[in-house]
Write an enzyme that holds these catalytic residues in place. Structure first.
Site, PDB file in Angstrom:
ATOM      1  N   ASP A  14       1.102  -1.269   0.100  1.00 21.07           N
ATOM      2  CA  ASP A  14       0.062  -0.120  -0.051  1.00 21.07           C
ATOM      3  C   ASP A  14       0.963   1.409  -0.328  1.00 21.07           C
ATOM      4  O   ASP A  14       1.597   1.110   0.471  1.00 21.07           O
ATOM      5  CB  ASP A  14      -0.742  -0.121   1.096  1.00 21.07           C
ATOM      6  CG  ASP A  14      -1.692   1.330   1.206  1.00 21.07           C
ATOM      7  OD1 ASP A  14      -2.455   1.690   0.537  1.00 21.07           O
ATOM      8  OD2 ASP A  14      -1.759   1.821   2.236  1.00 21.07           O
ATOM      9  N   LYS A  15       0.313   2.486  -0.429  1.00 22.72           N
ATOM     10  CA  LYS A  15       1.535   3.734  -0.622  1.00 22.72           C
ATOM     11  C   LYS A  15       1.417   4.434   0.833  1.00 22.72           C
ATOM     12  O   LYS A  15       1.719   4.106   1.744  1.00 22.72           O
ATOM     13  CB  LYS A  15       0.768   4.574  -1.204  1.00 22.72           C
ATOM     14  CG  LYS A  15       1.861   5.713  -1.683  1.00 22.72           C
ATOM     15  CD  LYS A  15       1.346   7.239  -3.111  1.00 22.72           C
ATOM     16  CE  LYS A  15      -0.217   7.400  -2.718  1.00 22.72           C
ATOM     17  NZ  LYS A  15       0.662   8.424  -0.763  1.00 22.72           N
ATOM     18  N   THR A  49      -2.842   1.357  -4.438  1.00 21.86           N
ATOM     19  CA  THR A  49      -2.930   2.409  -4.429  1.00 21.86           C
ATOM     20  C   THR A  49      -4.394   2.970  -4.581  1.00 21.86           C
ATOM     21  O   THR A  49      -4.149   3.172  -6.284  1.00 21.86           O
ATOM     22  CB  THR A  49      -1.627   4.175  -4.002  1.00 21.86           C
ATOM     23  OG1 THR A  49      -2.606   4.891  -3.453  1.00 21.86           O
ATOM     24  CG2 THR A  49      -1.415   3.810  -5.762  1.00 21.86           C
ATOM     25  N   LYS A  90      -8.479  -3.939  -4.723  1.00 18.23           N
ATOM     26  CA  LYS A  90      -7.168  -4.098  -4.055  1.00 18.23           C
ATOM     27  C   LYS A  90      -7.357  -5.878  -4.076  1.00 18.23           C
ATOM     28  O   LYS A  90      -6.186  -5.962  -4.597  1.00 18.23           O
ATOM     29  CB  LYS A  90      -7.388  -3.588  -3.166  1.00 18.23           C
ATOM     30  CG  LYS A  90      -6.909  -1.885  -2.777  1.00 18.23           C
ATOM     31  CD  LYS A  90      -6.726  -1.819  -1.705  1.00 18.23           C
ATOM     32  CE  LYS A  90      -5.593   0.137  -1.977  1.00 18.23           C
ATOM     33  NZ  LYS A  90      -5.174   0.482  -0.433  1.00 18.23           N
TER      34      LYS A  90
END
Length: 669
Positions: free
Chosen positions: A359-360, A509, A537
């Site tokens: 994840d960012k 993201t 996601k």
């Protein structure tokens, strides 16, 4: 069905697991207490520890039988039930082996206690039951913790909503009473109770916990909102579109549950080893009895003693400890290095990871804004523009405002005390600073005022791909400030380390493509997916898995929960949300991506120790079985059951020592 159903359902799961954990815990302590007198009274155990004829008294065998019967019936019930179920499914495993071992040991010992010539094995059966109850209790506690993640998800939605009636009155009603078409009022700072569309008002909405987008999103009439997001400074009127199982958050809950349920069907390494040990034990015991009694013509007591010795020497004390001991040591090492192991099966899978998806926001980045660049105009200094902005934003809780204030503090800039502070809904804020009106506003505000930033800012500022705010003094441009989510210092070295191990590194993201590209370029990622919502996601993770690659997901927010659960190995950043940590298999306490390669290295070391222990626990017994069966009897070498018990105990000691040697191999080995 409505949102409350999810809470009730997850509570039901939680209650079931809690009951099972409590049941194993109670059985463990009761059996442990009953095992103490069994050890004190068992002749074989007393001889083993050098107590000889101490603690002898009349009717000793009957006292032993009474205590052992209590342990066998009460403590052994889960394994006897498991034995029955596994045989019914024709899938023998650990329960079959444990159930068989305690049944043979107890049954023969009970016959001896009641008059049959031979030796009792009550203490072997009792200690095996105690060890296995402890292991299952620990396992159920882990399952219970994972299930509580669903409760955390369900708790995101508020319990009540402000519903406007047809007459215009506003009443507070349970969220479960909402229906599509209802009009609800969301006040500043409140959670949005249901998916819907704004009909009146404008505000900024923080959807970071749901979508992963770090910047609050400006919302006005006609825009959609997601249940569970947090409203900002404005009041909104929303027409409800989706409730219950149709809502976005409920779909996220379903994704997490589905992924967790599928993961729970994984079979452990110990069960596979136990299957072979079960086959060896049953076959060897049967052949031994048939040979001595049916072929060699020896008496039944001698034949049965050989059979029981085989069963005892195959008794899986060592196998029962082979993995738990290594697991305990590796868990301790992991904690010392800053990561927590919550799912042992997934942790063991980490050695086979071929791709890591990050994840960012909050994972590769800090999840906090910092000033990336300042573009002054009209001959002003950078620090002057930053000081003016920090003076206006110093008391705001908006992420951009906090980023400006934090950067000013880090640079040693002291802001002035603002007067007449006023928030500009969804567009920024203004205040009087040093006698002038200073406004810190969004590009949208400049458009409303017909101010063209291209007339006073350099091309570099216009091309900047981060978040831009403009500083106006008495309505005239004084400069612009570019902000970006700061990348963690440990992110790039971690990715380089993983790539050196042959592992692909990617990012998922909810942020826009420009922001995602900048982070991917700065950290050296192999690939990235931008503008991905939570329900997609998990699909991205599955897409990588469908290529036959063992995949890890590293994330920190509720928006990552389905992806964390879908991944073969879910890794949560410790600074993230409770639900992310409880959905994940591993937790990085120090929020350091650099711990990911350390986890993989420790998984490799742990796997080696587990294989060594399982090899010893099975091969040692397999080699000792022929001796127990009496293969050397023609030469006068016969192992009695007591000697078999000593050899069985020796294998346990070796397994325990080998597990402790894992400490010599650090996580970075």
């Amino acid at each position: 069905m409505n949102h409350d159903h999810h809470a009730d359902d997850s509570n039901g799961h939680q209650s079931h697991h809690a009951h099972m954990a409590q049941d194993f815990r109670t059985r463990f302590f009761v059996s442990l207490a009953l095992t103490i007198p069994i050890l004190a009274l068992s002749p074989a155990f007393k001889s083993l520890v050098g107590l000889g004829d101490m603690l002898r008294f009349s009717f000793e065998q009957y006292a032993l039988l009474a205590f052992a019967t209590a342990v066998f019936i009460y403590g052994g019930k889960p394994f006897l039930t498991g034995l029955r179920d596994e045989l019914a499914k024709r899938s023998p495993g650990m329960m079959t082996l444990v159930g068989l071992a305690i049944t043979v040991a107890y049954g023969y010992s009970a016959a001896v206690a009641l008059g049959l010539p031979g030796k009792t094995f009550f203490w072997e059966a009792a200690t095996l039951i105690v060890i296995m109850l402890l292991g299952h209790w620990i396992e159920m506690r882990s399952v219970m913790a994972a299930s509580s993640a669903l409760e955390k998800l369900a708790a995101l939605l508020p319990s009540t909503a402000h519903r406007r009636s047809s007459g215009g009155d506003v009443e507070d009603v349970p969220v479960s009473d909402l229906a599509p078409g209802d009009e609800i009022i969301i006040k500043p700072g409140e959670k949005i109770p249901a998916d819907g569309r704004i009909t009146e008002g404008e505000s900024s909405v923080n959807e970071a916990m749901i979508t992963g987008e770090s910047v609050p999103v400006g919302k006005s009439a006609g825009d959609d909102v997601i249940g569970g997001a947090v409203n900002g400074e404005g009041s909104l009127t929303v027409e409800v579109a989706k409730t219950g199982d149709d809502s976005y958050l409920s779909q996220v809950i379903s994704l997490v549950r589905q992924a967790q349920d599928s993961k729970s069907r994984s079979q452990s390494l110990a069960d596979r080893a136990a299957l072979w040990l079960t086959i060896i034990a049953i076959a060897s015991g049967t052949l031994t009895l048939l040979f001595w009694f049916g072929i060699a013509g020896r008496d039944f007591v001698f034949s049965l003693e050989r059979t029981v010795t085989v069963m005892v020497i195959t008794c899986p004390h060592a196998l029962g400890l082979a993995i738990p001991l290594v697991a305990a040591v590796s868990t301790s090492i992991a904690a010392q290095h800053g990561f927590l192991i919550r799912n042992r099966t997934a942790f063991e899978q980490a050695r086979r990871i071929g791709a890591v998806l990050f994840d960012k926001t909050g994972t590769l980045t800090l999840g906090e804004f910092r000033v990336d660049a300042v573009y002054p105009v009209d001959g002003r200094e950078e620090d002057d523009v930053l000081r003016l902005a920090a003076s206006v934003e110093g008391h705001s809780e908006h992420p951009i405002a906090k980023g400006i204030a934090a950067t000013a503090e880090e640079r040693g800039i002291t802001p002035a005390s603002p007067q007449n502070f006023e928030a500009i809904k969804g567009k920024g804020a203004r205040a009087t600073v040093d006698g002038a009106e200073v406004a810190v506003v969004s590009p949208g505000y400049l458009e409303e005022q017909d101010i063209d930033p291209a007339q006073h800012l350099p091309q570099e500022a216009l091309d900047h791909e981060g978040t831009i705010v403009h500083v106006l003094v008495d309505g005239q441009p004084a400069g612009a400030i570019a902000l970006a989510d700061a990348v963690r210092e440990t992110a790039r070295p971690a990715i380089q380390k993983l790539q050196s191990m042959g592992i692909k590194c990617m990012m998922i993201t909810g942020d826009n493509d420009k922001t995602a590209y900048n982070v991917a370029h700065e950290t050296g990622l192999d690939d990235y997916f931008s503008e991905v919502l939570p329900d997609r996601k998990a699909d991205k993770v599955k897409k990588v898995q469908d290529k036959g690659i063992v995949t890890a997901m590293v994330g920190d927010g509720i928006n990552d929960a389905p992806a964390l659960a879908q991944a073969d190995v879910g890794i949560a950043i410790g600074a993230g949300t409770d639900v992310a940590m409880e959905t994940a298999d591993l937790v990085l306490v120090k929020s350091n991506p650099g711990d990911v390669p350390a986890i993989i290295n420790l998984a490799h070391s742990t796997r080696r120790k587990m294989l060594q222990n399982i090899f010893w626990a099975t091969a040692y017994n397999a080699l000792a079985i022929p001796l127990a069966a009496g293969v050397l009897a023609p030469w006068g070498i016969v192992l009695n059951p007591a000697t078999g018990a000593v050899l069985m105990s020796l294998s346990t000691v070796i397994v325990a020592i080998n597990a402790r040697l894992l400490r010599i191999s650090p996580a970075s080995a």
